[in-house]
Write a protein that holds these residues in place. Sequence first.
Motif, mmCIF file in Angstrom:
data_model
loop_
_atom_site.group_PDB
_atom_site.id
_atom_site.type_symbol
_atom_site.label_atom_id
_atom_site.label_comp_id
_atom_site.label_asym_id
_atom_site.label_seq_id
_atom_site.Cartn_x
_atom_site.Cartn_y
_atom_site.Cartn_z
ATOM 1 N N ALA A 59 0.584 -1.302 0.145
ATOM 2 C CA ALA A 59 0.156 0.040 -0.062
ATOM 3 C C ALA A 59 0.944 1.121 -0.096
ATOM 4 O O ALA A 59 0.551 2.199 -0.496
ATOM 5 N N ASN A 90 -3.523 -3.705 -6.051
ATOM 6 C CA ASN A 90 -4.586 -3.557 -5.688
ATOM 7 C C ASN A 90 -4.937 -2.103 -5.146
ATOM 8 O O ASN A 90 -6.286 -1.959 -5.292
ATOM 9 N N GLU A 91 -3.730 -1.626 -4.536
ATOM 10 C CA GLU A 91 -3.920 -0.297 -3.918
ATOM 11 C C GLU A 91 -3.860 0.912 -4.923
ATOM 12 O O GLU A 91 -4.079 2.130 -4.618
ATOM 13 N N SER A 93 -5.123 3.248 -8.251
ATOM 14 C CA SER A 93 -6.369 3.573 -8.586
ATOM 15 C C SER A 93 -6.510 2.978 -9.855
ATOM 16 O O SER A 93 -5.688 2.840 -10.729
ATOM 17 N N GLU A 121 -10.884 -5.578 -7.708
ATOM 18 C CA GLU A 121 -10.144 -4.892 -8.225
ATOM 19 C C GLU A 121 -9.619 -5.094 -9.775
ATOM 20 O O GLU A 121 -9.729 -4.276 -10.436
ATOM 21 N N GLU A 143 -12.955 4.778 -8.880
ATOM 22 C CA GLU A 143 -13.020 5.153 -7.340
ATOM 23 C C GLU A 143 -13.682 6.613 -7.277
ATOM 24 O O GLU A 143 -13.215 7.612 -7.434
ATOM 25 N N THR A 163 -15.891 6.085 3.900
ATOM 26 C CA THR A 163 -15.558 5.671 2.597
ATOM 27 C C THR A 163 -14.834 6.536 1.965
ATOM 28 O O THR A 163 -14.171 6.575 0.831
ATOM 29 N N GLN A 165 -11.826 8.037 2.144
ATOM 30 C CA GLN A 165 -10.417 7.962 1.620
ATOM 31 C C GLN A 165 -10.079 6.999 0.723
ATOM 32 O O GLN A 165 -8.906 6.884 0.544
ATOM 33 N N ASP A 166 -11.132 6.080 0.506
ATOM 34 C CA ASP A 166 -10.852 5.245 -0.474
ATOM 35 C C ASP A 166 -11.236 5.769 -2.079
ATOM 36 O O ASP A 166 -10.909 4.837 -2.870
ATOM 37 N N VAL A 167 -11.450 6.892 -2.182
ATOM 38 C CA VAL A 167 -11.855 7.398 -3.713
ATOM 39 C C VAL A 167 -10.812 8.832 -4.040
ATOM 40 O O VAL A 167 -10.392 9.000 -3.140
ATOM 41 N N GLU A 168 -10.917 8.878 -5.192
ATOM 42 C CA GLU A 168 -9.936 9.625 -5.859
ATOM 43 C C GLU A 168 -10.311 11.088 -5.436
ATOM 44 O O GLU A 168 -9.587 11.894 -5.400
#
Length: 451
Positions: A59, A90-91, A93, A121, A143, A163, A165-168
């Motif tokens: 990550a 996987n980490e 984008s 992913e 994302e 959620t 922090q997981d999107v662009e």
Amino acid sequence: MIQDSIDQMKKQVRNWLKEHDERTFRETFLDWHANDQMQVIRELEKQERRLLYEWLTPAEFSDIFQEMDYEDQFFTVKEMNENYAAEMLNEVSADDAAAFFDKIPMEERKESLLKMMDPAEAAKVREILSYPRETAGAIMTKEYLEIFADQTVRDVMTFLRKTGQDVETIYYLYVVNGEGSLVGVVSLRDVIVNNENADIRDIMSTRVVSAEDDLDQEEVARMIKTYDLLAVPVVNKQKDLVGIVTVDDVMDVLEDEMTEDIGEISASKGSTDTNLTAVQAAKKRAPWIVLLMFLGLITANVIGQYEETLEAVVLLSVFIPLIMDSAGNTGTQSLAVVVRSLATGSFERKGISQMLKRELGTGVLMGLICAVVLIITVSIIYDSPMLAGIVAVSIFLTLSVAAFIGAVLPLIINKLHIDPAVASGPFITTLNDIIGLFIYFTIATSFIQHL
């Protein structure tokens, strides 16, 4: 200054590696910007990098990976353990991962990595890869945040905390219905400033600027620029939300398109990459040079047709380079203006007739200015008013025609659905050389008895 800082960082990292000081490395290195981390890592030795793969989690390395160009990414993944590489991808984008996979030359290597990735992913990456290149679907990211109209502001804020922090990007929240169709958009600012009990349907905008997944990437870039957006949603034919294109993706698109246009205009398409070897660059450029060489033979033939005129008045040959250079430069200027107008969309607002009138008018005015200068200069230097008049009239007509041709040729090519940059500088220059020489020698031949 920046390179000095990178060199200092590199020395620090090498000292930590030499002393096996993993704790100090992690405490300091992870505070650096991802681009600085990338610059340091690319200059380390292979064995040094392999130790870093042990000290950094997949990550943590994914942020560095996204700063690399494809060549560095490819060789980095080759150095990594496949499991580590898959976890790292996987980490990354989905759009950046897809861009990487799209360039991998070995299909079996690509499939091997995709199968080792998390299925969810990998599915995102495969979806992006399924779109034609240089379309909205091919550069979009998966994302993003989608919400529903019947949610309250409080619900959305809770959702964001879980959620976000997981999107662009979280600056725009896209509102979809039960079928996944895009029905509205709400900005983060609107969510923050409104009462927490307010319904999203009451604060969202239903006038959404969106791009269809098969829209050309240049049009997407133009859309983001026109509407001053940070991101634009991508929808399919059924208006279902399938992804978003962010402004940083558009910056990459503009860089790629600019590089492509420079290659077209300079007749060096495919060879602008400084990483190419001399042999690779020569192989890509040679066909263009050979083609232009044969076009140059036409120019030589035009001169040959007026051999008798040149023999009669050898002084006329002095002005051949002047006519040719002026014609080529003027045509290239008009070409650059029109190609840029087509790329930015300003051409569509002004229309063909206005664009052509302006370029023709510009050519006429430049021709008049140059003609006046030449009449005075040539008369003084060569003491021949007639020679000065021939050269002046020739340059006036040549610049007028060259400006018009430089404007109209890319428009014709664009109508044929070909990149207008193909009407490159060398081609415009050669064409205008031929026309300029024809005008010059025709006028000179007509008045040769007065010289």
